[in-house]
Design an enzyme around this catalytic site. Structure first.
Site, PDB file in Angstrom:
ATOM      1  CG  ASP A 117      -9.284   0.265   5.468  1.00 50.26           C
ATOM      2  OD1 ASP A 117      -9.057   0.308   4.383  1.00 50.26           O
ATOM      3  OD2 ASP A 117      -8.489  -0.075   6.535  1.00 50.26           O
ATOM      4  CE  LYS A 166      -3.479  -2.272   2.668  1.00 48.07           C
ATOM      5  NZ  LYS A 166      -4.434  -2.448   3.543  1.00 48.07           N
ATOM      6  CD  GLN A 188      -3.570  -5.083   6.344  1.00 50.08           C
ATOM      7  OE1 GLN A 188      -4.010  -3.299   5.898  1.00 50.08           O
ATOM      8  NE2 GLN A 188      -4.010  -5.770   5.987  1.00 50.08           N
TER       9      GLN A 188
HETATM   10  N1  GUN Z   1      -7.409  -6.883   6.136  1.00 48.56           N
HETATM   11  C1  GUN Z   1      -7.403  -7.400   4.610  1.00 48.56           C
HETATM   12  N2  GUN Z   1      -8.306  -6.234   4.922  1.00 48.56           N
HETATM   13  C2  GUN Z   1      -8.134  -5.127   4.831  1.00 48.56           C
HETATM   14  C3  GUN Z   1      -8.220  -3.827   3.914  1.00 48.56           C
HETATM   15  O1  GUN Z   1      -8.704  -3.345   2.853  1.00 48.56           O
HETATM   16  N3  GUN Z   1      -8.239  -3.018   4.913  1.00 48.56           N
HETATM   17  C4  GUN Z   1      -7.555  -3.291   6.302  1.00 48.56           C
HETATM   18  N4  GUN Z   1      -7.245  -1.492   7.240  1.00 48.56           N
HETATM   19  N5  GUN Z   1      -7.099  -4.268   7.301  1.00 48.56           N
HETATM   20  C5  GUN Z   1      -7.216  -5.147   6.037  1.00 48.56           C
END
Ligand code: GUN
Length: 296
Positions: A120, A53, A97
């Site tokens: 998110d 990311k 995350q």
């Molecule tokens: N863990 C798995 N997918 C995601 C996501 O799209 N965002 C976040 N913050 N954590 C995740």
């Protein structure tokens, strides 16, 4: 039939190129889009997602800031960083995350993120707004899936979509978005989950199957009808002594057999994954645009 491969990576690159131009415009107006990232613990998969990311941000000109905390970090410490990002005008989006090492903290942490910075799309305010059809940050994986279908000219209107998996991150929001009365919705959705009896009876009726169960080979060739479209959301690490890292990534779909029967399929890796990251960039740029507009 051998399925058309739905190249999520190519679609993601196309969208990232568009976003890069929008970021350049914003920078020209003195707004540098910023993403604040919080990673707790040392789960290898989470670490590699976060790195991917951040790299993607850098490539299109989004500034990213990161806090890595040990697995033992307490709620005060995590909430303190979220609060710092909430109040930092250079940060337009916040990403914590998931999963957190202590899953019992997740709801509180998600709710601590200001909804205007919740790129998110996990905060109840954004989920509620999405369900009501109001302007909201849409969760990245479901939103990315809609763009794969749209940009691959796969009609969703009137299609029967069977979603396998009811997570808050994928299955539930995707079902909602697909049933909205707009150009990416108007589908008829069936949601299946671990308590569904005779899963194959449902998946065989689908025009589009979305596998988001988190388990390899959840969908096998006998479970789909000839010509169905298959979207594989799974990212599972399986041991492979021949692979350079000692493991390889597989989805939730038995790819080799299903690709012979489907009309189109997303690969793993290179399907939904790159789109999830792209939609995070999309939301961050959108947030920076809105903030810029408010500041004028
Ligand atoms: N863990 C798995 N997918 C995601 C996501 O799209 N965002 C976040 N913050 N954590 C995740």
């Amino acid at each position: 039939m051998s399925a058309k491969i739905l190249d999520g990576k190519a679609i993601a690159n196309e969208m990232r190129e568009e976003l890069k131009h929008r970021v350049a415009e914003l920078r020209g107006q003195g707004v540098i889009p910023g993403l604040g990232v919080v990673l707790v613990g040392d789960d290898p998969a989470s670490r590699s997602y976060v790195t991917a990311k951040e790299k993607a941000c850098e490539k299109i000109g989004i500034h990213s800031d990161e806090h890595r905390l040990p697995a033992e970090a307490g709620r005060e410490q995590i909430l303190g960083i979220v609060d710092q990002y909430n109040n930092d005008a250079r940060i337009h989006g916040i990403l914590v995350q998931l999963p957190l090492p202590d899953a019992s903290m997740e709801t509180e942490v998600i709710m601590a993120v200001r909804p205007e910075k919740d790129v998110d799309g996990f905060h109840p305010v954004n989920i509620g707004r999405m369900i009501m059809g109001q302007r909201a940050f849409l969760p990245c994986t479901p939103h990315g899936i809609l763009h794969i279908l749209k940009r691959s000219n796969i009609p969703v209107k009137g299609a029967h979509v069977v979603i396998v998996g009811r997570s808050n991150i994928v299955g539930r929001p995707l079902a909602n978005l697909l049933t909205r009365k707009d150009d990416m919705g108007n589908a008829t959705v069936t949601m299946c989950h671990t308590a569904t009896r005779e899963l194959a009876n449902f998946t065989r009726q689908a025009d589009i199957v979305v596998a988001a169960a988190g388990r390899p080979k959840t969908i096998t060739a006998d479970m789909i009808r000839e010509g169905a479209v298959v979207i594989d959301v799974g990212v599972n690490r399986v041991d492979d002594a021949d692979a350079p890292k000692g493991y390889r990534l597989v989805g939730d779909v038995d790819y080799e057999s299903v690709r012979e029967k489907a009309s189109a399929i997303t690969p793993v890796p290179g399907g939904v994954g790159p789109m999830t990251i792209t939609m995070l960039l999309y939301n961050t740029v959108q947030s920076a645009q809105r903030t810029g507009a408010r500041a004028e």
